[in-house]
Write a protein that holds these residues in place. Sequence first.
Motif, PDB file in Angstrom:
ATOM      1  N   VAL A  87       0.747  -1.274   0.043  1.00  0.00           N
ATOM      2  CA  VAL A  87      -0.056  -0.051   0.008  1.00  0.00           C
ATOM      3  C   VAL A  87       0.842   1.336  -0.151  1.00  0.00           C
ATOM      4  N   ALA A  88       1.993   1.148   0.725  1.00  0.00           N
ATOM      5  CA  ALA A  88       2.720   2.301   0.710  1.00  0.00           C
ATOM      6  C   ALA A  88       3.629   2.615  -0.440  1.00  0.00           C
ATOM      7  N   VAL A 147       1.753   8.263   2.945  1.00  0.00           N
ATOM      8  CA  VAL A 147       2.471   7.633   3.840  1.00  0.00           C
ATOM      9  C   VAL A 147       3.627   8.783   4.130  1.00  0.00           C
ATOM     10  N   VAL A 148       4.345   9.275   3.120  1.00  0.00           N
ATOM     11  CA  VAL A 148       5.139  10.332   3.083  1.00  0.00           C
ATOM     12  C   VAL A 148       4.847  11.244   4.061  1.00  0.00           C
ATOM     13  N   ARG A 149       3.677  11.837   3.989  1.00  0.00           N
ATOM     14  CA  ARG A 149       3.102  13.000   5.030  1.00  0.00           C
ATOM     15  C   ARG A 149       3.058  12.374   6.257  1.00  0.00           C
ATOM     16  N   LEU A 200       8.351   2.857   1.504  1.00  0.00           N
ATOM     17  CA  LEU A 200       8.992   3.950   0.874  1.00  0.00           C
ATOM     18  C   LEU A 200      10.254   3.784   0.494  1.00  0.00           C
ATOM     19  N   THR A 201      10.798   2.562   0.719  1.00  0.00           N
ATOM     20  CA  THR A 201      12.455   2.252   0.285  1.00  0.00           C
ATOM     21  C   THR A 201      12.356   1.652  -0.802  1.00  0.00           C
ATOM     22  N   SER A 202      13.954   1.251  -1.275  1.00  0.00           N
ATOM     23  CA  SER A 202      13.883   0.687  -2.583  1.00  0.00           C
ATOM     24  C   SER A 202      14.229  -0.832  -2.280  1.00  0.00           C
ATOM     25  N   VAL A 203      13.976  -1.316  -0.925  1.00  0.00           N
ATOM     26  CA  VAL A 203      14.202  -2.799  -0.815  1.00  0.00           C
ATOM     27  C   VAL A 203      13.128  -3.392  -1.461  1.00  0.00           C
ATOM     28  N   PRO A 204      13.852  -4.640  -2.243  1.00  0.00           N
ATOM     29  CA  PRO A 204      12.538  -5.575  -3.005  1.00  0.00           C
ATOM     30  C   PRO A 204      11.859  -6.158  -2.295  1.00  0.00           C
TER      31      PRO A 204
END
Length: 143
Positions: A73-74, A82-84, A127-131
């Motif tokens: 979802v994020a 989510v960023v906010r 929100l990160t680049s983790v696969p």
Amino acid sequence: MLGRDVLTSFLDWVQHIGSWGTVLFGAAYVPAALLFVPGSLLTLAAGFLFGLVKGTVIVSLGSTAGAAAAFLVARKVAHRWVVRRLAGRPRLAAIGRAVETEGFQIVLLTRLSPVLPYNVLNYTFGLTSVPVGKYILASWIGM
């Protein structure tokens, strides 16, 4: 209290519907994770209703499914929201930076820490680049 009544009714229902109760109980982790319901409530209830071994299996699979759902979802649906919501939290920003280089290990280590809340981490990692696959595996092992 409405929340307590709903939870009590749900627990009573899943306890009395046989094998489907275990499946539905595990599946309840998905909306619970998405709605920031404390995972500890379901975890304690699983042990009480299903016993140590069966409860552990249900919690393991259910919490991992819930974590994956919030992560997706994020990442795919509510990225801006989510960023906010997470803005201004320096600890979470530091986790995000660390994930860029050591994704699997950081997810695994943060899952081992009771200080970092399960629900917030689920959205933060989205929100990160983790696969996705590494996130799910590290979350499952760590939880």
